[in-house]
Design an enzyme around this catalytic site. Sequence first.
Site, PDB file in Angstrom:
ATOM      1  N   TYR A  59       0.864  -1.175   0.000  1.00 24.70           N
ATOM      2  CA  TYR A  59       0.000   0.000   0.000  1.00 24.70           C
ATOM      3  C   TYR A  59       0.907   1.234   0.000  1.00 24.70           C
ATOM      4  CZ  TYR A  59      -3.842  -3.101   1.494  1.00 24.70           C
ATOM      5  OH  TYR A  59      -4.781  -4.093   1.588  1.00 24.70           O
ATOM      6  N   PRO A 210     -16.114  -4.789   2.284  1.00 24.19           N
ATOM      7  CA  PRO A 210     -17.407  -5.044   2.942  1.00 24.19           C
ATOM      8  C   PRO A 210     -18.498  -4.078   2.492  1.00 24.19           C
ATOM      9  CG  PRO A 210     -15.925  -3.915   4.441  1.00 24.19           C
ATOM     10  CD  PRO A 210     -15.095  -4.312   3.243  1.00 24.19           C
ATOM     11  N   THR A 215     -16.641  -0.229  -6.209  1.00 25.98           N
ATOM     12  CA  THR A 215     -18.012  -0.100  -6.725  1.00 25.98           C
ATOM     13  C   THR A 215     -18.955  -0.219  -5.532  1.00 25.98           C
ATOM     14  OG1 THR A 215     -17.332  -1.179  -8.777  1.00 25.98           O
ATOM     15  CG2 THR A 215     -19.697  -0.972  -8.384  1.00 25.98           C
ATOM     16  N   PRO A 216     -19.287   0.893  -4.876  1.00 26.94           N
ATOM     17  CA  PRO A 216     -20.113   0.843  -3.667  1.00 26.94           C
ATOM     18  C   PRO A 216     -21.425   0.095  -3.871  1.00 26.94           C
ATOM     19  CG  PRO A 216     -19.212   3.040  -3.984  1.00 26.94           C
ATOM     20  CD  PRO A 216     -18.902   2.259  -5.239  1.00 26.94           C
TER      21      PRO A 216
END
Length: 286
Positions: A59, A210, A215-216
């Site tokens: 990251y 989660p 892609t909400p």
Amino acid sequence: MSAGTYVLGDVAVNRMGYGAMQLAGPGVWGPPKDRAAAEAVLREAVASGVDHIDTSDFYGPHTVNALLREVLHPYEGLTVVTKVGGRRGEDKSWIPAQSVPELQSAVEDNLRNLKVDALDVVNLRLWGANGHVVNEESIAERFAALAKLREQGKIKHLGLSHASRVQVEEALTIAPVVCVQNLYNVAHREDDALIDFLAEKGIAYVPYFPLGGFTPLQSSLLNDVAAELKVTPMQVALAWLLHRSPNVLLIPGTSSVGHLRENLAAADLVLSADVVARLDGIGKAA
């Protein structure tokens, strides 16, 4: 937080944790866009009871672990989970790094950048098609390499990411597995059987994305339930995951203190059996 705890390795952690990926710059590349805000999120998370933080040295790369070190070291009372098995290209691409030397090097990078003598938990991040498709190829050589580093004291516990049940079972013949981190949410339920299998084994299941990830989640039913409960759809989605099984540990990520507080509040959201059944229908329709 009232969602309770679950044992991760040899420590009981709060089931609502925090994923640090979004603390990197845009595209999970480079330093935080707002350094002060990133530091504030980490401090707020820990002050609010978060004791399970998920990270990786790819990251940034390296920048998120450096931030964790500078803000939270020596990590008292925290379980820091990292992952190896990938690297970043100069074009910001995500590239498999699955050879034994690459895995060994990644562990050393994490040790150095987190400034610890031993990593709490290291997930072997497997790499299926397109980076997000689980397969059933043998992981014996790779997992055994990490198990050897565990025997050397550089890693306390091992986990898997992007793993199938077949791969979990193979790994268990080599060394204990304390967690599995896969794509799962109220709309993507392919791991239902795996979650139940892991629960029987006392292994934590940690869903990533989660809230849908890049892609909400979009669901009128989710929106309706949220309106009825006077909370956000994302809080309902997180609460549903906590209701799914006691071995589910959450690591929603954010770079905003406001969103962090919303996520943590989901741990106190109680869903009735009727609401859970209605939400279950999202996955069945997907």
